[in-house]
Design a protein around this motif. Structure first.
Motif, short mmCIF file in Angstrom:
data_model
loop_
_atom_site.label_atom_id
_atom_site.label_comp_id
_atom_site.label_asym_id
_atom_site.label_seq_id
_atom_site.Cartn_x
_atom_site.Cartn_y
_atom_site.Cartn_z
N GLY A 90 0.82 -1.20 0.00
CA GLY A 90 0.00 0.00 0.00
C GLY A 90 0.85 1.26 0.00
O GLY A 90 0.54 2.24 -0.68
N MET A 91 1.94 1.23 0.76
CA MET A 91 2.89 2.35 0.73
C MET A 91 3.55 2.45 -0.64
O MET A 91 3.73 3.55 -1.18
N ALA A 92 3.89 1.31 -1.23
CA ALA A 92 4.58 1.31 -2.52
C ALA A 92 3.71 1.89 -3.63
O ALA A 92 4.21 2.60 -4.51
N ILE A 93 2.41 1.62 -3.61
CA ILE A 93 1.57 2.17 -4.68
C ILE A 93 1.42 3.68 -4.53
O ILE A 93 1.28 4.40 -5.52
N GLU A 94 1.48 4.18 -3.30
CA GLU A 94 1.49 5.63 -3.12
C GLU A 94 2.74 6.25 -3.74
O GLU A 94 2.70 7.34 -4.32
N LYS A 95 3.86 5.52 -3.60
CA LYS A 95 5.11 6.03 -4.18
C LYS A 95 5.03 6.03 -5.70
O LYS A 95 5.51 6.98 -6.35
N VAL A 96 4.44 5.00 -6.28
CA VAL A 96 4.26 4.99 -7.74
C VAL A 96 3.46 6.20 -8.17
O VAL A 96 3.81 6.91 -9.12
N ALA A 97 2.36 6.47 -7.47
CA ALA A 97 1.52 7.61 -7.82
C ALA A 97 2.24 8.93 -7.66
O ALA A 97 1.98 9.89 -8.39
N ALA A 98 3.16 9.00 -6.70
CA ALA A 98 3.95 10.22 -6.51
C ALA A 98 4.95 10.41 -7.64
O ALA A 98 5.24 11.54 -8.05
N LEU A 99 5.48 9.30 -8.16
CA LEU A 99 6.50 9.36 -9.21
C LEU A 99 5.90 9.60 -10.59
O LEU A 99 6.47 10.35 -11.40
N CYS A 115 1.96 6.32 3.76
CA CYS A 115 3.23 6.81 3.23
C CYS A 115 4.10 7.51 4.27
O CYS A 115 5.27 7.79 4.01
N GLY A 116 3.56 7.77 5.45
CA GLY A 116 4.36 8.38 6.50
C GLY A 116 5.02 7.40 7.44
O GLY A 116 5.68 7.79 8.40
N GLY A 117 4.88 6.09 7.16
CA GLY A 117 5.47 5.08 8.03
C GLY A 117 4.62 4.82 9.26
O GLY A 117 3.51 5.33 9.40
N VAL A 118 5.16 4.02 10.17
CA VAL A 118 4.44 3.61 11.37
C VAL A 118 5.38 3.69 12.58
O VAL A 118 6.48 3.14 12.54
N PRO A 119 4.99 4.37 13.66
CA PRO A 119 5.86 4.42 14.85
C PRO A 119 5.83 3.10 15.61
O PRO A 119 4.79 2.45 15.70
N ASP A 185 5.31 14.27 2.13
CA ASP A 185 5.36 15.58 1.50
C ASP A 185 5.34 15.51 -0.03
O ASP A 185 5.22 16.54 -0.70
N GLU A 186 5.42 14.30 -0.58
CA GLU A 186 5.40 14.12 -2.03
C GLU A 186 3.99 13.85 -2.58
O GLU A 186 3.79 13.82 -3.79
N ILE A 187 3.03 13.63 -1.69
CA ILE A 187 1.69 13.24 -2.12
C ILE A 187 0.98 14.42 -2.76
O ILE A 187 0.93 15.52 -2.21
N TYR A 213 -4.81 8.77 4.81
CA TYR A 213 -5.33 8.83 3.44
C TYR A 213 -6.42 9.88 3.26
O TYR A 213 -6.42 10.63 2.27
N LEU A 214 -7.36 9.95 4.19
CA LEU A 214 -8.47 10.87 4.02
C LEU A 214 -8.03 12.33 4.14
O LEU A 214 -8.70 13.23 3.64
N ARG A 215 -6.91 12.56 4.78
CA ARG A 215 -6.38 13.92 4.89
C ARG A 215 -5.46 14.26 3.72
O ARG A 215 -5.33 15.43 3.35
N ARG A 216 -4.82 13.27 3.15
CA ARG A 216 -3.81 13.52 2.12
C ARG A 216 -4.37 13.52 0.71
O ARG A 216 -3.77 14.09 -0.20
N TYR A 217 -5.48 12.82 0.50
CA TYR A 217 -6.03 12.68 -0.84
C TYR A 217 -7.40 13.34 -0.91
O TYR A 217 -8.27 13.08 -0.08
N ALA A 218 -7.59 14.14 -1.93
CA ALA A 218 -8.86 14.86 -2.09
C ALA A 218 -10.01 13.93 -2.43
O ALA A 218 -11.16 14.21 -2.11
N HIS A 219 -9.70 12.82 -3.09
CA HIS A 219 -10.73 11.90 -3.57
C HIS A 219 -10.50 10.51 -2.97
O HIS A 219 -10.15 9.57 -3.67
N ALA A 220 -10.67 10.41 -1.66
CA ALA A 220 -10.40 9.16 -0.95
C ALA A 220 -11.59 8.76 -0.09
O ALA A 220 -12.31 9.61 0.45
N SER A 221 -11.81 7.47 0.04
CA SER A 221 -12.82 6.92 0.93
C SER A 221 -12.31 5.63 1.52
O SER A 221 -11.37 5.02 0.99
#
Length: 258
Positions: A90-99, A115-119, A185-187, A213-221
């Motif tokens: 799921g993180m990797a597909i966000e990176k594809v979309a950023a690239l 995409c921000g990782g997990v503490p 910051d790349e999203i 996701y809901l904060r970073r993407y305008a079209h997310a559910s």
């Protein structure tokens, strides 16, 4: 040379599928017979260090996975495509979309690492770091992530399968990749996104997705898959296929959380 992959379907809508930390390109095998092969072409890819790429050298990073996925799309002459990614994928597909945002039609993260990782606190990090060499650690992680509700025989199988289909060195490196990477910051927030989470997943749940996701993407559910934990492709394959293909067909499912 593109990473090893296999195709299910011959439809015009291409969908690249990226697996999780405990998986490989066959992770969605229980879903594969029920995919709509006339509408979609699903491309299930191995990462370096997994499956058919188990012995392939690499840096074992999220960026490398994304670049390999783009290289696969290039090799197959895919000008545009959608992406499904489970957990680490799921993180990797966000990176594809950023690239390559202009090439991505839709994103479907399944029980994803944002995409921000997990503490991690120290004990939990030690548990996950030890999973590269410890069968018991793998079983504990799998049992926890599915709500301690599945047969022990399945947890045993999942742990053995993941160990057999990945190199310990790559597996260890990928933990650091998904836990500690942050490219939030790349999203750009432009593609339609449908996040699918299992109701019994204690970590990668609707609350986390609302904060990310809901904060970073305008079209997310976000949709919650009932009777599933972190591995809906194993736990509820028919429900997962239905949710995935309903969104792929919609092309514009952009409002709200359900």
């Amino acid at each position: 040379m593109p990473n090893t992959f296999h195709r299910v379907g011959h439809g015009t809508h291409a969908v690249i599928v990226l697996h999780g930390w405990f998986g490989d390109a066959r992770s969605f095998q229980e879903c594969e017979p029920w995919l709509s092969q006339n509408e979609f072409s699903y491309l299930f890819m191995d990462y370096r260090g997994y499956g058919g790429m188990r012995d392939a050298p690499g840096h074992y990073t999220i960026t490398e996975i994304a670049e390999d996925a783009i290289a696969l799309a290039d090799a197959l002459d895919l000008s545009t495509f959608s992406l499904i990614g489970h957990s680490m994928g799921g993180m990797a597909i966000e990176k594809v979309a950023a690239l390559v945002p202009h090439r991505v039609r839709q994103l479907i993260p399944v029980a994803p690492v944002p995409c921000g990782g997990v503490p991690f606190d120290a004990p939990r990090r030690a548990l996950f770091e030890g999973a590269a060499t410890s069968h018991d650690h793998r079983m504990t992680i799998i049992a926890r992530s599915t709500g301690y509700r599945l047969p022990s025989s399945w947890i045993e199988w999942k742990a053995k399968y993941s160990a057999a289909q990945s190199s310990p060195h790559a597996f260890a490196a990928y933990f650091n990749a998904w836990a500690d990477t942050d490219f939030s910051d790349e999203i750009q927030g432009t593609p339609p996104v449908k996040v699918l989470v299992g109701e019994h997943d204690p970590t990668f749940n609707a609350a986390l997705m609302a904060q990310t996701y809901l904060r970073r993407y305008a079209h997310a559910s976000v949709d919650i898959l009932r009777n599933a934990g972190h591995y809906p492709m194993n736990e509820t394959p028919l429900a997962l296929v239905a949710a995935i293909e309903s969104f792929l067909r919609s092309g514009s499912d952009v409002t709200g959380q359900h």
